[in-house]
Design a protein around this motif. Structure first.
Motif, PDB file in Angstrom:
ATOM      1  N   ASP A 118     -50.401  25.959 -11.925  1.00  0.00           N
ATOM      2  CA  ASP A 118     -50.839  26.531 -13.206  1.00  0.00           C
ATOM      3  C   ASP A 118     -50.590  25.504 -14.297  1.00  0.00           C
ATOM      4  OD1 ASP A 118     -51.522  29.419 -12.466  1.00  0.00           O
ATOM      5  OD2 ASP A 118     -49.545  29.165 -11.567  1.00  0.00           O
ATOM      6  N   ILE A 135     -57.959  22.972 -17.287  1.00  0.00           N
ATOM      7  CA  ILE A 135     -57.056  24.068 -16.930  1.00  0.00           C
ATOM      8  C   ILE A 135     -57.088  24.331 -15.437  1.00  0.00           C
ATOM      9  CG2 ILE A 135     -56.630  26.545 -17.251  1.00  0.00           C
ATOM     10  CD1 ILE A 135     -57.903  26.121 -20.082  1.00  0.00           C
ATOM     11  N   CYS A 152     -55.657  27.073 -12.697  1.00  0.00           N
ATOM     12  CA  CYS A 152     -55.046  28.388 -12.509  1.00  0.00           C
ATOM     13  C   CYS A 152     -54.955  28.667 -11.016  1.00  0.00           C
ATOM     14  CB  CYS A 152     -55.892  29.492 -13.152  1.00  0.00           C
ATOM     15  SG  CYS A 152     -55.959  29.443 -14.943  1.00  0.00           S
ATOM     16  N   ASP A 153     -53.780  29.061 -10.553  1.00  0.00           N
ATOM     17  CA  ASP A 153     -53.597  29.378  -9.140  1.00  0.00           C
ATOM     18  C   ASP A 153     -54.099  28.237  -8.248  1.00  0.00           C
ATOM     19  OD1 ASP A 153     -52.795  31.785 -10.241  1.00  0.00           O
ATOM     20  OD2 ASP A 153     -54.463  32.953  -9.473  1.00  0.00           O
ATOM     21  N   SER A 184     -51.211  26.810 -29.492  1.00  0.00           N
ATOM     22  CA  SER A 184     -52.237  26.860 -28.445  1.00  0.00           C
ATOM     23  C   SER A 184     -51.629  26.800 -27.050  1.00  0.00           C
ATOM     24  CB  SER A 184     -53.243  25.717 -28.639  1.00  0.00           C
ATOM     25  OG  SER A 184     -54.040  25.961 -29.776  1.00  0.00           O
ATOM     26  N   GLN A 216     -50.374  30.197 -26.248  1.00  0.00           N
ATOM     27  CA  GLN A 216     -51.470  31.096 -25.856  1.00  0.00           C
ATOM     28  C   GLN A 216     -51.747  30.958 -24.365  1.00  0.00           C
ATOM     29  OE1 GLN A 216     -53.236  33.373 -27.751  1.00  0.00           O
ATOM     30  NE2 GLN A 216     -51.877  32.956 -29.463  1.00  0.00           N
ATOM     31  N   CYS A 217     -51.824  29.730 -23.895  1.00  0.00           N
ATOM     32  CA  CYS A 217     -52.111  29.512 -22.467  1.00  0.00           C
ATOM     33  C   CYS A 217     -50.993  30.083 -21.599  1.00  0.00           C
ATOM     34  CB  CYS A 217     -52.293  28.024 -22.179  1.00  0.00           C
ATOM     35  SG  CYS A 217     -53.822  27.360 -22.848  1.00  0.00           S
ATOM     36  N   SER A 227     -48.994  32.591 -22.318  1.00  0.00           N
ATOM     37  CA  SER A 227     -49.056  34.051 -22.358  1.00  0.00           C
ATOM     38  C   SER A 227     -50.222  34.582 -21.532  1.00  0.00           C
ATOM     39  CB  SER A 227     -49.217  34.531 -23.807  1.00  0.00           C
ATOM     40  OG  SER A 227     -48.121  34.134 -24.594  1.00  0.00           O
ATOM     41  N   ILE A 228     -51.362  33.950 -21.659  1.00  0.00           N
ATOM     42  CA  ILE A 228     -52.576  34.481 -21.040  1.00  0.00           C
ATOM     43  C   ILE A 228     -52.663  34.095 -19.562  1.00  0.00           C
ATOM     44  CG2 ILE A 228     -55.113  34.389 -21.107  1.00  0.00           C
ATOM     45  CD1 ILE A 228     -54.822  33.921 -24.182  1.00  0.00           C
ATOM     46  N   LEU A 229     -52.206  32.890 -19.229  1.00  0.00           N
ATOM     47  CA  LEU A 229     -52.432  32.350 -17.883  1.00  0.00           C
ATOM     48  C   LEU A 229     -51.165  32.081 -17.078  1.00  0.00           C
ATOM     49  CD1 LEU A 229     -55.173  29.773 -18.885  1.00  0.00           C
ATOM     50  CD2 LEU A 229     -55.508  32.041 -17.872  1.00  0.00           C
ATOM     51  N   GLY A 230     -49.989  32.157 -17.713  1.00  0.00           N
ATOM     52  CA  GLY A 230     -48.774  31.798 -16.994  1.00  0.00           C
ATOM     53  C   GLY A 230     -48.652  30.309 -16.722  1.00  0.00           C
ATOM     54  N   GLU A 289     -47.496  26.759 -16.212  1.00  0.00           N
ATOM     55  CA  GLU A 289     -46.135  26.293 -15.910  1.00  0.00           C
ATOM     56  C   GLU A 289     -45.938  24.808 -16.192  1.00  0.00           C
ATOM     57  OE1 GLU A 289     -46.953  25.692 -11.107  1.00  0.00           O
ATOM     58  OE2 GLU A 289     -45.075  26.564 -11.783  1.00  0.00           O
ATOM     59  N   PHE A 330     -40.511  36.956 -22.704  1.00  0.00           N
ATOM     60  CA  PHE A 330     -40.112  37.009 -21.295  1.00  0.00           C
ATOM     61  C   PHE A 330     -40.921  36.049 -20.429  1.00  0.00           C
ATOM     62  CE2 PHE A 330     -43.283  40.208 -22.235  1.00  0.00           C
ATOM     63  CZ  PHE A 330     -44.281  39.849 -21.354  1.00  0.00           C
ATOM     64  N   HIS A 331     -41.893  35.359 -21.044  1.00  0.00           N
ATOM     65  CA  HIS A 331     -42.740  34.460 -20.266  1.00  0.00           C
ATOM     66  C   HIS A 331     -41.917  33.302 -19.716  1.00  0.00           C
ATOM     67  CE1 HIS A 331     -44.762  36.114 -23.854  1.00  0.00           C
ATOM     68  NE2 HIS A 331     -45.746  36.403 -23.040  1.00  0.00           N
ATOM     69  N   ARG A 332     -42.401  32.700 -18.645  1.00  0.00           N
ATOM     70  CA  ARG A 332     -41.715  31.499 -18.181  1.00  0.00           C
ATOM     71  C   ARG A 332     -42.028  30.336 -19.127  1.00  0.00           C
ATOM     72  NH1 ARG A 332     -44.877  30.326 -12.443  1.00  0.00           N
ATOM     73  NH2 ARG A 332     -46.994  30.215 -13.252  1.00  0.00           N
TER      74      ARG A 332
END
Lengths: 312, 312
Positions: free
Chosen positions: A142, A156, A158-159, A239, A242-243, A245-248, A250, A279-281
């Motif tokens: 991520d 970006i 993701c997964d 920004s 935002q990423c 929060s929305i996408l996790g 890392e 609480f986000h990583r």
């Protein structure tokens, strides 16, 4: 061992609004021996809405020149990256404000003209692809790659998969952020190296060479420079958060000219992102490692997938 | 035709902070005949850090009751959704502020106790999965599902795949947005149905039943209600525009209580998102169609993938 070895490579073109970079990318696409040979820079032949045709004609011409200049290297495929909105799946340059084309069929045009497989993609997406596959983000799933220069663009993951969004993903430089006066502006207008230099010159009346010079003034105690640097950090952190929060997200890979600021960028950036999360990583921050040839290398990696058997 | 047909289904549990919903989801997982039979609601047995154990024990108990009550239905698998941070791959409830567990192994515990395949997932992610696969977003590739109720949660589809981010994706309700006073607050604190009612009561001194009541007052000319409704629209639009800029989101599925406001929500939302974008494509807005059982249905769809041969 005794036979003359035949080298093969991908001829890669990184087409920008002013120049196009060209080079032969050699080496194992999975390994660390990637190299760019005979890197050249040529003016991009702009011709308004017909720029797709003129750029493709120039690519064909330069391919002939590279073949003639390097008879020892077999060019197996061609990689081409362009800015703007890119439909990678269909090989279409959908739109570029700076270059002028609309819905230009790059892959079809070049495949026919060259008789070679053509890997076509977005410049920053391909640079991101290179960082994901053999660069700073290897093994990460991520990831946000932020290329911070004159403007700001992103790639970006993701997964473990690069996001395309039909060519519309990654336009984080044009995402809104809150400005110091409470208005909403695009990230690029506060956080890019270009904006930092321009805003300092406007606020102080003193032209500066670039964002690095503003950083130096900031570190020397210049209050205007400190404010403008802080505005840039706040905007970039907003920004990035935002990423996360929305996408996790890392891992944040920082590239482009501004990333050369090192700890002066990353330390306050990480601290500000932390304030914007609960609480986000928390993401890790790493430097892009492939430098300004990442786009060429990324398009070469993509070209390899066209000519090699698929691997799991 | 003359033989008694044996019905099969997935026993699905949607575990919330107060109640847990249970029902048998029957029907073709690819089709339109999905139904939820014998829907029940039971208090969630909370026990602080031991809530993982107490919830699993209750699921085992209820599974026995459903089997006894429905001898005509073969329960082929169990689906369980929970809130918080969820590691779907390993079947772990990583963290839930409301329910108390940390790193609880739901899938392993329930598989062993029930002797059935267990599909475990995040509640809103599974609701999103249902909308992606058989609901409002069928055939779409870049989707944001926003469930706007007491809080706000999201599920995100990029390039046709739901984003997990190791369980951290979709926390858009806790992403920052600019507040009317220029500060930064989380989306949920301005844009949720809960926030709309709470903010109106605080600003006016008049308690209201819910966001719908604030909308009615707004439409009747109440200036405070109009401002609070506008603040919610601005906050929601800001977060949607972030997704469009970063991911190229093309479809926004609106669910939860606030989505029942219809055009009074969607029309100003679309107009405000438009103002926050430049060259990006504009998303379409659609209503969630699976209602409050979307989570149950989504976990049943996931459970089917455990018991059916994979399809391309």
């Amino acid at each position: 061992m005794g036979l003359p070895s035949t080298l093969s490579g991908v001829l890669a073109f990184d087409v920008g609004g002013t120049d196009m970079k060209v080079g032969i990318v050699t080496g194992d696409p999975h390994g660390t021996d990637i190299a760019v040979k005979d890197l050249q820079r040529h003016p991009t032949p702009l011709d308004g809405e017909r720029s797709g045709d003129t750029v493709c004609a120039r690519i064909v011409e330069l391919t002939g020149e590279y073949r003639a200049a390097h008879p020892d290297i077999t060019i197996t495929s061609v990689g081409v990256t362009v800015p703007g909105i890119v439909d990678e799946v269909n090989g279409i340059g959908v739109f570029s404000a700076n270059l002028g084309w609309r819905d230009y069929p790059f892959t079809a045009t070049l495949t026919q003209a060259l008789g070679l497989p053509v890997a076509f993609g977005h410049d920053v997406s391909m640079a991101g692809e290179a960082e994901f596959r053999i660069g700073a983000a290897v093994g990460k799933r991520d990831v946000l790659v932020l290329v911070i220069g004159t403007g700001i663009a992103g790639a970006i993951l993701c997964d473990g998969r690069r996001i395309a969004g039909d060519g519309y993903a990654g336009e984080i430089g044009h995402a809104m952020v809150p400005a110091p006066d409470g208005s909403l502006v695009i990230l690029e207008s506060l956080g890019s190296a270009g904006a930092i230099a321009r805003r300092y010159a406007q606020a102080s009346g003193t032209p500066v060479e670039g964002a690095r010079s503003v950083l130096e003034k900031s570190q020397a105690g210049d209050a205007i420079a400190q404010q403008i640097w802080a505005d840039a950090i706040n905007a970039l952190a907003f920004s990035i958060a935002q990423c996360v929060s929305i996408l996790g997200t890392e891992t944040v890979v920082l590239g482009g000219g501004l990333s050369m600021s090192g700890a002066a960028l990353i330390d306050p950036l990480a601290a500000r992102v932390d304030e914007l999360l609960t609480f986000h990583r928390r993401p890790q921050y790493v430097h892009a490692v492939l430098g300004e040839n990442a786009g060429l290398i990324g398009s070469a990696l993509k070209a390899h997938t066209l000519t090699e058997p698929a691997k799991a």
